[in-house]
Design an enzyme around this catalytic site. Structure first.
Site, PDB file in Angstrom:
ATOM      1  N   CYS A   9      -0.842  17.332  31.935  1.00 26.87           N
ATOM      2  CA  CYS A   9      -2.387  17.264  31.754  1.00 26.87           C
ATOM      3  C   CYS A   9      -2.527  17.857  30.370  1.00 26.87           C
ATOM      4  CB  CYS A   9      -3.115  18.093  32.720  1.00 26.87           C
ATOM      5  SG  CYS A   9      -3.125  17.207  34.522  1.00 26.87           S
ATOM      6  N   GLN A  10      -2.095  18.701  29.754  1.00 25.33           N
ATOM      7  CA  GLN A  10      -2.311  19.101  28.604  1.00 25.33           C
ATOM      8  C   GLN A  10      -1.885  18.053  27.434  1.00 25.33           C
ATOM      9  OE1 GLN A  10       0.066  22.415  26.813  1.00 25.33           O
ATOM     10  NE2 GLN A  10      -1.840  23.203  25.556  1.00 25.33           N
TER      11      GLN A  10
ATOM     12  N   GLU B 217       3.929  25.044  30.364  1.00 25.75           N
ATOM     13  CA  GLU B 217       3.557  26.201  31.098  1.00 25.75           C
ATOM     14  C   GLU B 217       2.835  26.290  32.077  1.00 25.75           C
ATOM     15  OE1 GLU B 217       2.594  25.415  28.080  1.00 25.75           O
ATOM     16  OE2 GLU B 217       0.637  26.259  27.651  1.00 25.75           O
TER      17      GLU B 217
ATOM     18  N   HIS C  97       9.968  30.835  26.178  1.00 22.45           N
ATOM     19  CA  HIS C  97       8.581  30.254  25.551  1.00 22.45           C
ATOM     20  C   HIS C  97       7.714  29.998  26.939  1.00 22.45           C
ATOM     21  CE1 HIS C  97       6.166  28.026  22.550  1.00 22.45           C
ATOM     22  NE2 HIS C  97       5.858  27.333  23.727  1.00 22.45           N
ATOM     23  N   GLU C  98       8.099  29.136  27.676  1.00 24.31           N
ATOM     24  CA  GLU C  98       6.989  28.866  28.887  1.00 24.31           C
ATOM     25  C   GLU C  98       6.691  30.176  29.457  1.00 24.31           C
ATOM     26  OE1 GLU C  98       5.958  26.455  27.996  1.00 24.31           O
ATOM     27  OE2 GLU C  98       7.559  25.326  26.965  1.00 24.31           O
TER      28      GLU C  98
ATOM     29  N   HIS D 228       4.140  32.065  27.864  1.00 21.99           N
ATOM     30  CA  HIS D 228       2.659  31.525  27.847  1.00 21.99           C
ATOM     31  C   HIS D 228       1.967  32.185  29.078  1.00 21.99           C
ATOM     32  CE1 HIS D 228       2.177  28.407  24.682  1.00 21.99           C
ATOM     33  NE2 HIS D 228       3.106  27.819  25.194  1.00 21.99           N
TER      34      HIS D 228
ATOM     35  N   GLU E 172      -0.060  28.857  20.895  1.00 19.41           N
ATOM     36  CA  GLU E 172       1.400  28.878  20.452  1.00 19.41           C
ATOM     37  C   GLU E 172       1.951  29.476  19.582  1.00 19.41           C
ATOM     38  OE1 GLU E 172       3.196  26.654  22.335  1.00 19.41           O
ATOM     39  OE2 GLU E 172       1.477  25.525  23.285  1.00 19.41           O
TER      40      GLU E 172
ATOM     41  N   ASP F 201      -3.038  14.475  20.912  1.00 24.27           N
ATOM     42  CA  ASP F 201      -1.835  13.980  21.080  1.00 24.27           C
ATOM     43  C   ASP F 201      -1.253  13.285  19.531  1.00 24.27           C
ATOM     44  OD1 ASP F 201      -1.545  14.647  23.808  1.00 24.27           O
ATOM     45  OD2 ASP F 201      -2.114  12.513  24.261  1.00 24.27           O
TER      46      ASP F 201
ATOM     47  N   TYR G 241       2.491  26.439  15.782  1.00 28.27           N
ATOM     48  CA  TYR G 241       3.437  27.024  16.371  1.00 28.27           C
ATOM     49  C   TYR G 241       4.188  28.056  15.276  1.00 28.27           C
ATOM     50  CZ  TYR G 241       4.098  23.907  20.358  1.00 28.27           C
ATOM     51  OH  TYR G 241       3.628  22.938  21.679  1.00 28.27           O
TER      52      TYR G 241
HETATM   53  N1  BES Z   1       2.257  23.717  25.841  1.00 31.80           N
HETATM   54  C1  BES Z   1       3.488  23.289  25.315  1.00 31.80           C
HETATM   55  C2  BES Z   1       3.644  21.950  25.401  1.00 31.80           C
HETATM   56  C3  BES Z   1       2.270  20.741  25.215  1.00 31.80           C
HETATM   57  C4  BES Z   1       1.546  21.119  24.009  1.00 31.80           C
HETATM   58  C5  BES Z   1       2.011  19.852  25.829  1.00 31.80           C
HETATM   59  C6  BES Z   1       0.535  20.410  23.549  1.00 31.80           C
HETATM   60  C7  BES Z   1       0.921  18.999  25.695  1.00 31.80           C
HETATM   61  C8  BES Z   1       0.161  19.193  24.295  1.00 31.80           C
HETATM   62  C9  BES Z   1       4.639  23.927  25.401  1.00 31.80           C
HETATM   63  O1  BES Z   1       4.127  25.288  25.956  1.00 31.80           O
HETATM   64  C10 BES Z   1       5.662  23.882  24.402  1.00 31.80           C
HETATM   65  O2  BES Z   1       5.351  24.527  23.294  1.00 31.80           O
HETATM   66  N2  BES Z   1       6.653  23.320  24.530  1.00 31.80           N
HETATM   67  C11 BES Z   1       7.523  23.105  23.353  1.00 31.80           C
HETATM   68  C12 BES Z   1       8.528  24.051  23.507  1.00 31.80           C
HETATM   69  C13 BES Z   1       9.152  24.782  22.450  1.00 31.80           C
HETATM   70  C14 BES Z   1       8.251  25.148  21.300  1.00 31.80           C
HETATM   71  C15 BES Z   1       9.958  26.191  22.608  1.00 31.80           C
HETATM   72  C16 BES Z   1       8.165  21.475  23.339  1.00 31.80           C
HETATM   73  O3  BES Z   1       8.038  21.012  24.568  1.00 31.80           O
HETATM   74  O4  BES Z   1       9.311  21.366  22.799  1.00 31.80           O
HETATM   75 ZN    ZN Z   2       4.139  26.479  23.924  1.00 31.55          ZN
END
Ligand code: BES
Ligand code: ZN
Length: 589
Positions: free
Chosen positions: A127-128, A262, A286-287, A290, A309, A366, A374
């Site tokens: 959903c994010q 997360e 990481h997750e 969160h 992030e 997106d 990050y």
């Molecule tokens: N919440 C994010 C994934 C996300 C962000 C999904 C924006 C949809 C929209 C998740 O915590 C994340 O940052 N994942 C990273 C991991 C990493 C930085 C260690 C990924 O997916 O690579």
């Molecule tokens: Zn993240």
């Protein structure tokens, strides 16, 4: 009127949904979910109530069993479709009957052949940032938190897991079906609503953690993430108590488009983390982090995404340091810095997308997703930590979490709290410049170590004939390889590619990070012996972190452009809708 989030139609002056009771029937044959959502308002309200939807069919709306008027506006390509209910005065609860579209942007429906087992279909949500509205009518803004209760009915040979506390599974009144029940007692923003359906089993890894996967992957996943409980303890050390009761996680089918997500009580993870050497568990850390920065303290809108992030990457690396020492943290920060430099290079140093506080109004989240929030966020948090000292900063972080728990905040609220708690710190580091201006300020902290310098020196000296000693390099860690490969030229002579590949068997690397970093060089260099593996890899993984740069590298080079187009034609049907859209944009450039 108060529409505080540019990515949502929610008008919080009309009323605030504080709880949802959901009844969902998952129909694999038509790839639709039929649902009823009973929305409870925090305070009784009457008149219009605007909700977010995307491609939802609305079949009715009732209050106290009586039909109420509703109206769908014209769809907007980014925002979706506003649903306006007309509520009688003093309404506390309204029920909306709806069905999702087979193209719902939050859902991926998998054929059995796209799963590990190959025998059962699979469905999962993501959903994010703003896809929850394609699964349920809601105020799809992190500013409106809600608790929920859900019943989900599926064919009886499938299991439902959800980012919520599981209740019982009971036979359904529909023949051959079972109904699973869930409750989410902690309030969540809509982007954390998540579930999956498939042939899913689980194994306990600790008193508070369990891994879920398809049976074929269970043992490998349990081994890879066996350290989860010590991570949880290390994270509590950083942030204070874990408030979500359990930290379970689901290892997804390979088409999952992210590294991890997360979802509270049930983090989703890509199977590309199963390297067989526990080297990619930072994504789990990481997750987990969160659970505090993101799930307790949430960004108010996508423009404050860096609060989620940046702090989480900082915490992820604190956990890593606690478990593996300072060198591991430096290497991780250096890998992050490479990614940041590349992102800033792609946007251009003056681009508004390189600010921490962004202005995403009218834009698809997106499309502007990048590593900037990050890694630039991580650097700002680290700089503040260095400026006030790690003890004072550790105490500050705990107060920050406690103060803002279960709320969604803006960058400005953070800066105000920072000034109140650590007066002068923001000024000292130039926080306003970091937050509101493009590019990377000159006082960005540097993370280094002798090992890091040696690896980067070897790589940058490549053109002058420097080569790693094959015997020594065979014992390099996966992080060492990432650093080294990322620092090599993007385009190398064929003989150099062959030497690397033959010496270290990179085309057959099992670690997805090493493999992808190598294949990027191979693609950029037009190194043909690696092409079959590139093609194959692009069909095996769905994680955008790998797909996008590889398609980009192939597309940039005229000699491999056709390879990019053909490979996409072969595999696009299996990609997640979000990944497919991202690659289509690359190939259209
Ligand atoms: N919440 C994010 C994934 C996300 C962000 C999904 C924006 C949809 C929209 C998740 O915590 C994340 O940052 N994942 C990273 C991991 C990493 C930085 C260690 C990924 O997916 O690579
Ligand atoms: Zn993240």
């Amino acid at each position: 009127m108060s529409r505080p989030d540019p990515h949502s139609y929610a008008d919080l002056d009309q009323g605030r949904i504080s709880h949802q009771d959901l009844d969902l029937f998952i129909d694999f044959a038509s790839r639709r979910i039929e649902g009823a959502a009973t929305l409870t308002l925090a305070v009784p309200a009457g008149g219009p109530l605007d909700l977010d939807t995307r491609d939802l069919e609305i079949t009715g709306a009732t209050v106290g069993g009586e039909a109420v008027p509703f109206e769908l506006a014209d769809p907007d390509p980014v925002m979706g479709t506003r649903l306006r209910l007309q509520l009688p005065p003093g309404t506390v609860q309204a029920t909306v009957h709806f069905a999702t579209s087979p193209q719902a942007s939050a859902l991926q429906w998998l054929e059995p052949a796209q799963t590990d087992g190959g025998t059962h279909p699979y469905l999962f949500s993501q959903c994010q940032a703003i896809h929850a509205r394609s699964v349920l009518p809601c105020q799809d803004t992190p500013l409106a938190r809600f608790t929920f209760h859900a019943t989900v009915t599926v064919p009886e040979d499938l299991t439902v897991v959800m980012a919520a506390a599981p209740g019982e599974a009971v036979p359904s009144t529909r023949a051959g079906h079972r109904t699973f029940t869930f409750a989410m007692p902690q309030s969540i923003p809509s982007y954390l609503f998540a579930f999956a359906v498939g042939n899913i089993v689980s194994k306990d890894l600790g008193p508070r953690s369990r891994v879920y996967t398809e049976p074929e992957t269970l043992e490998r996943a349990a081994w890879e993430f066996a350290e989860v409980d010590s991570m949880l303890t290390a994270a509590e050390d950083v942030f204070g108590p874990y408030l979500w009761d359990r930290f379970d996680f689901l290892v997804m089918p390979s088409s999952f488009p992210y590294g991890g997500m997360e979802n509270p009580r049930l983090t989703f993870l890509t199977p590309t983390l199963l390297a067989g050497d526990r080297s990619l568990v930072n994504v789990l850390a990481h997750e987990l982090a969160h659970s505090w920065t993101g799930n307790l303290v949430t960004n108010a809108t996508i423009d404050d995404f860096w609060l989620n992030e940046g702090f989480t990457v900082w915490a992820e690396r604190c956990i890593l340091e606690k478990l593996e020492g300072p060198e591991a943290k430096s290497l991780a920060a250096a890998i992050g810095r490479n990614g940041l430099n590349e992102a800033i290079g792609t946007f251009g140093p003056d681009s508004p997308f390189t600010r921490l506080k962004t202005d995403g109004k009218g834009k698809d989240p997106d499309e502007f997703y990048s590593l900037v929030p990050y890694e630039k966020g991580f650097l700002l948090v680290s700089l503040l930590e260095q400026a006030v000292g790690s003890d004072r900063f550790a105490a500050f972080i705990k107060r920050y979490i406690e103060h803002f728990s279960f709320t969604s905040i803006t960058t400005e609220q953070f800066l105000e709290f920072l000034e109140a708690e650590l007066p002068g710190a923001a000024e000292k580091v130039g926080a306003k410049q970091w937050v509101y201006q493009a590019g990377l300020p000159a006082n960005a902290p540097r993370f280094t170590s002798a090992r890091l310098e040696n690896l980067q020196g070897l790589a940058t000296g490549w053109a002058d004939g420097k080569r790693p000693d094959p015997a020594a390099a065979r014992s390099w860690s996966p992080e060492d390889w990432q650093i080294f490969l990322q620092a090599l030229p993007r385009k190398m002579p064929e003989a150099d590619c062959r030497w690397l590949d033959e010496s270290f068997d990179l085309t057959n690397a099992r670690n997805a990070e090493i493999l992808c970093n190598w294949l990027l060089i191979a693609a950029g260099s037009g190194y043909e012996p690696a092409f079959p593996r590139i093609r194959e890899f692009l069909g095996e993984v769905g994680r955008m972190k790998y797909l996008k740069p590889l398609y980009n590298a192939l597309h940039r080079n005229e000699r491999t452009r056709t390879l990019a187009v053909e490979t996409f034609a072969d595999h696009s049907a299996g990609y997640h809708p979000i990944a497919r859209g991202g690659i289509e944009r690359i190939l259209a450039q």
